[in-house]
Motif scaffolding. Structure first.
Motif, PDB file in Angstrom:
ATOM      1  N   LYS A 190       2.062   6.943  -6.707  1.00 17.15           N
ATOM      2  CA  LYS A 190       1.054   7.921  -7.110  1.00 17.15           C
ATOM      3  C   LYS A 190       1.511   9.348  -6.791  1.00 17.15           C
ATOM      4  O   LYS A 190       1.337  10.262  -7.607  1.00 17.15           O
ATOM      5  CB  LYS A 190      -0.272   7.630  -6.404  1.00 17.15           C
ATOM      6  CG  LYS A 190      -0.999   6.393  -6.921  1.00 17.15           C
ATOM      7  CD  LYS A 190      -2.308   6.192  -6.173  1.00 17.15           C
ATOM      8  CE  LYS A 190      -3.089   4.998  -6.727  1.00 17.15           C
ATOM      9  NZ  LYS A 190      -4.362   4.777  -5.996  1.00 17.15           N
ATOM     10  N   ASN A 191       2.077   9.531  -5.613  1.00 13.72           N
ATOM     11  CA  ASN A 191       2.529  10.865  -5.217  1.00 13.72           C
ATOM     12  C   ASN A 191       3.675  11.364  -6.089  1.00 13.72           C
ATOM     13  O   ASN A 191       3.748  12.550  -6.438  1.00 13.72           O
ATOM     14  CB  ASN A 191       2.955  10.866  -3.748  1.00 13.72           C
ATOM     15  CG  ASN A 191       1.777  10.752  -2.798  1.00 13.72           C
ATOM     16  OD1 ASN A 191       0.628  10.889  -3.199  1.00 13.72           O
ATOM     17  ND2 ASN A 191       2.053  10.487  -1.532  1.00 13.72           N
ATOM     18  N   GLU A 251       0.830  -1.210   0.000  1.00 14.43           N
ATOM     19  CA  GLU A 251       0.000   0.000   0.000  1.00 14.43           C
ATOM     20  C   GLU A 251       0.865   1.261   0.000  1.00 14.43           C
ATOM     21  O   GLU A 251       0.578   2.230  -0.720  1.00 14.43           O
ATOM     22  CB  GLU A 251      -0.932   0.013   1.224  1.00 14.43           C
ATOM     23  CG  GLU A 251      -2.083  -0.980   1.159  1.00 14.43           C
ATOM     24  CD  GLU A 251      -1.655  -2.408   1.476  1.00 14.43           C
ATOM     25  OE1 GLU A 251      -0.500  -2.597   1.949  1.00 14.43           O
ATOM     26  OE2 GLU A 251      -2.452  -3.334   1.258  1.00 14.43           O
ATOM     27  N   GLU A 252       1.930   1.228   0.810  1.00 16.04           N
ATOM     28  CA  GLU A 252       2.819   2.393   0.851  1.00 16.04           C
ATOM     29  C   GLU A 252       3.569   2.537  -0.470  1.00 16.04           C
ATOM     30  O   GLU A 252       3.783   3.658  -0.954  1.00 16.04           O
ATOM     31  CB  GLU A 252       3.806   2.270   2.008  1.00 16.04           C
ATOM     32  CG  GLU A 252       4.666   3.521   2.188  1.00 16.04           C
ATOM     33  CD  GLU A 252       5.407   3.540   3.502  1.00 16.04           C
ATOM     34  OE1 GLU A 252       5.149   4.443   4.311  1.00 16.04           O
ATOM     35  OE2 GLU A 252       6.245   2.635   3.720  1.00 16.04           O
ATOM     36  N   ARG A 295       1.206   4.170  -2.822  1.00 20.32           N
ATOM     37  CA  ARG A 295       0.987   5.566  -2.440  1.00 20.32           C
ATOM     38  C   ARG A 295       2.152   6.441  -2.879  1.00 20.32           C
ATOM     39  O   ARG A 295       1.951   7.524  -3.433  1.00 20.32           O
ATOM     40  CB  ARG A 295       0.799   5.670  -0.920  1.00 20.32           C
ATOM     41  CG  ARG A 295       0.585   7.117  -0.427  1.00 20.32           C
ATOM     42  CD  ARG A 295       0.238   7.157   1.052  1.00 20.32           C
ATOM     43  NE  ARG A 295       1.346   6.747   1.898  1.00 20.32           N
ATOM     44  CZ  ARG A 295       2.312   7.577   2.325  1.00 20.32           C
ATOM     45  NH1 ARG A 295       2.310   8.853   1.954  1.00 20.32           N
ATOM     46  NH2 ARG A 295       3.278   7.134   3.108  1.00 20.32           N
ATOM     47  N   TRP A 296       3.378   5.964  -2.653  1.00 20.93           N
ATOM     48  CA  TRP A 296       4.551   6.721  -3.077  1.00 20.93           C
ATOM     49  C   TRP A 296       4.572   6.885  -4.591  1.00 20.93           C
ATOM     50  O   TRP A 296       4.894   7.959  -5.102  1.00 20.93           O
ATOM     51  CB  TRP A 296       5.825   6.031  -2.602  1.00 20.93           C
ATOM     52  CG  TRP A 296       6.081   6.176  -1.136  1.00 20.93           C
ATOM     53  CD1 TRP A 296       5.415   6.989  -0.258  1.00 20.93           C
ATOM     54  CD2 TRP A 296       7.079   5.488  -0.370  1.00 20.93           C
ATOM     55  NE1 TRP A 296       5.937   6.853   1.001  1.00 20.93           N
ATOM     56  CE2 TRP A 296       6.960   5.943   0.974  1.00 20.93           C
ATOM     57  CE3 TRP A 296       8.048   4.545  -0.671  1.00 20.93           C
ATOM     58  CZ2 TRP A 296       7.780   5.475   1.990  1.00 20.93           C
ATOM     59  CZ3 TRP A 296       8.874   4.070   0.337  1.00 20.93           C
ATOM     60  CH2 TRP A 296       8.754   4.530   1.667  1.00 20.93           C
TER      61      TRP A 296
END
Length: 389
Positions: free
Chosen positions: A214-215, A207-208, A211-212
């Protein structure tokens, strides 16, 4: 024939490797003894190593272009060299013991209160890290190496060793060799000089990692790096960038007026307006900002007169940015400006050479360290991660 092919293959392979290595030794300038454990990195990238027991270092896998090679070691003056990767050159780096240039600042700082330091640090953090979405995920690991002077509306920051920032919004630890930092609180202008290296963090879970990814993609698209890479390929419009040159012109009864010199009105479908067609005044001739006579495909020469205004139509300006700049909140495409101080070369990885040739204003000047990415960033890797979920 087969033997000839093997010889040619060997020569070609060797040549390719020769274009991708920076190597050398780090030594004490006074004693010529090796300095093991020195930090050696390519500025603003993820490429970095520590020197070995004999002071030796080798950085591999670099495209052949212009870089800044940074060599730092505790107790010694940092050296920054202009390099183009080439295995035929072995650098002999002689580091000089550092003068205690901060001693006056440190002496004066003892007379200042902790509350004063914290007040200066809050200003510095906002004007170095920024206040964008990722800023809340950025923390200083060693803020104590910083000290400040604040006089007549000018905040200056000093660091007596490498500054370490953890950006858990984008997934990097950033090590900064800060040479100079000034923030003019009257003109609201920031000037800093230094070099940094990015070290990717290890995600705690999938998940992290997503998230990274996408960011980082959000930080990349529409950025100065994205613009320069697109300009290098002469592929601005398909990437959502449109540009215009602004000059001062004398108008009767009005004095000097900022005038745009766009040559075309383009109909553009903008995602921020639900793909509705909007009109964008732009320049379609790249030769207005690139020297057609002196440029080469590998090194286009960036040169123009006036202010280069850039619109990125695929993403709107955040409300936080508009509030910070006292702009009436409205949905509008991101707008940035490049001021050219001198002619420069555009590099394939999304930087100009020399790096101090341009200055950015408006949106890009708001996206500070919290949104920064290394020059070797490849969005394709993150696209694959996001696409696999």
């Amino acid at each position: 024939m087969k033997a000839l092919f093997l010889i040619l293959f060997f020569l070609t392979t060797t040549s390719a490797l020769a274009q991708s290595i920076v190597q050398g030794h780090v030594l004490d300038d006074e004693t010529n003894t090796p300095l093991p454990g020195a930090s050696v990195f390519i500025a603003n990238t993820t490429y970095g190593v520590a020197s070995g027991t004999q002071g030796e270092f080798m950085i591999k896998g670099l495209p052949r272009t212009h870089y800044k090679l940074v060599i730092s070691f505790i107790g010694y003056e940092t050296q920054v060299l202009d390099v183009v990767p080439n295995a035929g050159i072995t650098y002999r780096i002689l580091l000089k013991p550092a003068a205690k240039k901060l001693h006056e600042v440190i002496i004066h700082s003892k007379k200042r209160s902790r509350s004063e330091w914290l007040a200066n640090f809050r200003i510095f953090k906002e004007r170095f890290i920024g206040i964008s979405e990722n800023a809340r995920f950025c923390d200083f690991e060693n803020a104590g190496v910083l000290d400040f002077t604040n006089k007549d509306g000018m905040l200056e920051a000093f660091a007596d060793s490498t500054l370490v920032i953890n950006n858990t919004g984008l997934g990097y630890q950033i090590k900064v060799v800060l040479d100079k930092y000034k923030f003019n609180m009257i003109s609201v202008q920031v000037h800093y000089e230094g070099q940094m290296v990015y070290e990717p963090l290890v995600p705690a879970n999938s998940e992290e990692k997503i998230r990274w990814a996408k960011n980082r993609l959000k930080a990349y698209y529409g950025s100065e790096m994205h613009f320069l890479r697109s300009l290098y390929k002469r592929d601005l419009f398909s990437n959502g960038f449109y540009f215009n040159l602004i000059n001062l012109k004398a108008v009767k009864g009005k004095g000097l007026v900022r005038m745009g010199y766009a040559d075309t009105l383009m109909a553009v479908r903008s995602p921020i307006f639900r793909n509705k067609i909007i009109g964008i005044k732009t320049i379609t001739n790249y030769n207005r900002i690139l020297d057609s006579a002196r440029s080469t495909p590998e090194e286009p020469l960036f040169t123009f007169k006036g202010d280069l205004e850039i619109q990125y139509t695929n993403e709107a300006e955040p409300t936080a940015y508009q509030h910070n700049r006292h702009i009436f909140p409205t949905k509008i495409q991101q707008r940035s400006t490049i001021l050219l101080h001198k002619e420069c070369i555009i590099l394939a990885h999304g930087q100009v050479y020399p790096p101090d040739a341009i200055e950015t204003k408006n949106y890009w000047s708001w996206e500070l360290m919290a949104e920064s990415l290394p020059l070797d960033y490849d969005p394709n890797g993150d696209l694959a991660v996001v696409g696999s979920q």
